[in-house]
Scaffold this motif. Structure first.
Motif, mmCIF file in Angstrom:
data_model
loop_
_atom_site.group_PDB
_atom_site.id
_atom_site.type_symbol
_atom_site.label_atom_id
_atom_site.label_comp_id
_atom_site.label_asym_id
_atom_site.label_seq_id
_atom_site.Cartn_x
_atom_site.Cartn_y
_atom_site.Cartn_z
ATOM 1 N N MET A 1 -21.581 -3.367 -71.275
ATOM 2 C CA MET A 1 -22.848 -2.271 -72.791
ATOM 3 C C MET A 1 -22.086 -1.235 -72.002
ATOM 4 O O MET A 1 -22.583 0.058 -71.434
ATOM 5 C CB MET A 1 -24.247 -3.024 -72.720
ATOM 6 N N THR A 2 -22.705 0.034 -73.305
ATOM 7 C CA THR A 2 -21.439 1.108 -73.554
ATOM 8 C C THR A 2 -22.431 1.582 -73.377
ATOM 9 O O THR A 2 -22.949 2.056 -74.544
ATOM 10 C CB THR A 2 -20.417 1.456 -74.225
ATOM 11 N N LYS A 3 -22.919 2.988 -73.378
ATOM 12 C CA LYS A 3 -23.926 3.912 -73.410
ATOM 13 C C LYS A 3 -23.480 4.975 -74.568
ATOM 14 O O LYS A 3 -22.508 5.567 -74.314
ATOM 15 C CB LYS A 3 -24.107 4.970 -72.992
ATOM 16 N N VAL A 4 -24.415 5.401 -75.722
ATOM 17 C CA VAL A 4 -23.746 6.005 -77.027
ATOM 18 C C VAL A 4 -24.119 7.802 -76.146
ATOM 19 O O VAL A 4 -22.523 8.015 -76.660
ATOM 20 C CB VAL A 4 -25.251 6.356 -77.809
ATOM 21 N N ALA A 5 -24.521 7.946 -75.404
ATOM 22 C CA ALA A 5 -23.702 9.388 -74.593
ATOM 23 C C ALA A 5 -22.093 9.282 -74.234
ATOM 24 O O ALA A 5 -21.890 10.532 -73.707
ATOM 25 C CB ALA A 5 -24.400 9.730 -73.825
ATOM 26 N N ASP A 6 -21.725 7.974 -73.516
ATOM 27 C CA ASP A 6 -20.158 7.772 -72.937
ATOM 28 C C ASP A 6 -19.105 8.488 -74.190
ATOM 29 O O ASP A 6 -18.063 8.761 -74.173
ATOM 30 C CB ASP A 6 -20.329 6.432 -72.103
ATOM 31 N N ILE A 7 -19.940 7.189 -75.015
ATOM 32 C CA ILE A 7 -19.009 7.188 -76.249
ATOM 33 C C ILE A 7 -19.014 8.937 -76.638
ATOM 34 O O ILE A 7 -17.909 9.203 -77.012
ATOM 35 C CB ILE A 7 -19.392 6.459 -77.695
ATOM 36 N N ARG A 8 -20.163 9.342 -76.593
ATOM 37 C CA ARG A 8 -19.835 10.860 -77.644
ATOM 38 C C ARG A 8 -18.591 12.067 -76.209
ATOM 39 O O ARG A 8 -18.462 12.837 -77.370
ATOM 40 C CB ARG A 8 -21.078 11.551 -77.697
ATOM 41 N N GLY A 9 -18.377 11.271 -75.545
ATOM 42 C CA GLY A 9 -18.403 12.409 -74.849
ATOM 43 C C GLY A 9 -16.743 11.863 -74.787
ATOM 44 O O GLY A 9 -15.337 12.674 -73.959
ATOM 45 N N LYS A 10 -16.823 11.104 -75.471
ATOM 46 C CA LYS A 10 -14.649 10.418 -75.134
ATOM 47 C C LYS A 10 -14.548 11.552 -76.861
ATOM 48 O O LYS A 10 -15.055 11.206 -77.578
ATOM 49 C CB LYS A 10 -14.946 8.735 -75.557
ATOM 50 N N THR A 11 -13.066 11.406 -76.535
ATOM 51 C CA THR A 11 -11.949 12.264 -78.299
ATOM 52 C C THR A 11 -12.029 10.982 -79.562
ATOM 53 O O THR A 11 -12.323 9.783 -79.059
ATOM 54 C CB THR A 11 -10.918 12.553 -77.426
ATOM 55 N N ASP A 12 -11.573 11.257 -80.386
ATOM 56 C CA ASP A 12 -11.266 10.465 -81.143
ATOM 57 C C ASP A 12 -10.002 9.314 -81.018
ATOM 58 O O ASP A 12 -10.188 8.295 -80.986
ATOM 59 C CB ASP A 12 -10.612 11.307 -82.597
ATOM 60 N N ASP A 13 -8.801 9.684 -80.190
ATOM 61 C CA ASP A 13 -7.834 8.651 -80.151
ATOM 62 C C ASP A 13 -8.261 7.812 -78.820
ATOM 63 O O ASP A 13 -8.474 6.591 -79.189
ATOM 64 C CB ASP A 13 -7.047 9.695 -79.309
ATOM 65 N N GLN A 14 -9.245 8.951 -77.552
ATOM 66 C CA GLN A 14 -10.140 7.442 -77.649
ATOM 67 C C GLN A 14 -10.695 6.254 -77.808
ATOM 68 O O GLN A 14 -11.012 5.085 -77.385
ATOM 69 C CB GLN A 14 -10.779 7.731 -75.902
ATOM 70 N N LEU A 15 -11.931 7.275 -78.512
ATOM 71 C CA LEU A 15 -12.842 5.696 -79.051
ATOM 72 C C LEU A 15 -11.213 4.851 -80.083
ATOM 73 O O LEU A 15 -11.841 3.176 -80.369
ATOM 74 C CB LEU A 15 -13.441 6.678 -79.980
ATOM 75 N N LYS A 16 -10.589 5.416 -80.687
ATOM 76 C CA LYS A 16 -9.880 4.504 -81.863
ATOM 77 C C LYS A 16 -8.960 3.751 -80.720
ATOM 78 O O LYS A 16 -8.954 1.958 -80.803
ATOM 79 C CB LYS A 16 -8.309 5.239 -82.640
ATOM 80 N N ASP A 17 -8.969 3.726 -79.486
ATOM 81 C CA ASP A 17 -8.079 2.699 -78.002
ATOM 82 C C ASP A 17 -8.867 1.912 -77.998
ATOM 83 O O ASP A 17 -8.871 0.911 -77.704
ATOM 84 C CB ASP A 17 -7.396 3.541 -77.091
ATOM 85 N N GLN A 18 -10.335 1.918 -77.758
ATOM 86 C CA GLN A 18 -11.619 1.442 -77.037
ATOM 87 C C GLN A 18 -11.711 0.643 -78.272
ATOM 88 O O GLN A 18 -11.677 -0.497 -78.067
ATOM 89 C CB GLN A 18 -12.549 2.663 -76.574
ATOM 90 N N LEU A 19 -11.950 1.350 -79.743
ATOM 91 C CA LEU A 19 -12.247 0.091 -80.614
ATOM 92 C C LEU A 19 -11.273 -1.099 -80.655
ATOM 93 O O LEU A 19 -11.822 -2.197 -81.260
ATOM 94 C CB LEU A 19 -12.156 0.670 -81.869
ATOM 95 N N VAL A 20 -9.884 -0.898 -80.640
ATOM 96 C CA VAL A 20 -8.803 -2.037 -81.207
ATOM 97 C C VAL A 20 -8.335 -2.652 -79.217
ATOM 98 O O VAL A 20 -8.471 -3.765 -79.583
ATOM 99 C CB VAL A 20 -7.193 -1.207 -80.932
#
Length: 70
Positions: A1-20
């Motif tokens: 499970m990913t914490k919100v603080a970890d998610i907020r620390g990532k760039t938009d591109d990293q979040l897009k890749d993780q979402l995929v």
């Protein structure tokens, strides 16, 4: 499970890749469930919630005015 603080620390591109990656995992988990091969049923819920967390953070970033991002 990913914490919100970890998610907020990532760039938009990293979040897009993780979402995929999470959506692919969700797809595979659905197939495993349908074929009776799914062992960790709790993972389905965790993946779904991680997807929701990422989408929430991305949505928050879109709604912020450009001057507040700096």
């Amino acid at each position: 499970m990913t914490k919100v603080a970890d998610i907020r620390g990532k760039t938009d591109d990293q979040l897009k890749d993780q979402l995929v990656d999470l959506r692919k995992e969700q797809f595979n988990l659905r197939f495993q469930k349908a074929s009776g091969q799914l062992e960790n049923v709790a993972r389905v819920r965790a993946v779904r919630r991680d997807i929701a967390r990422i989408e929430t953070v991305v949505g928050e970033r879109r709604r912020k005015p450009a001057s507040a991002k700096a």
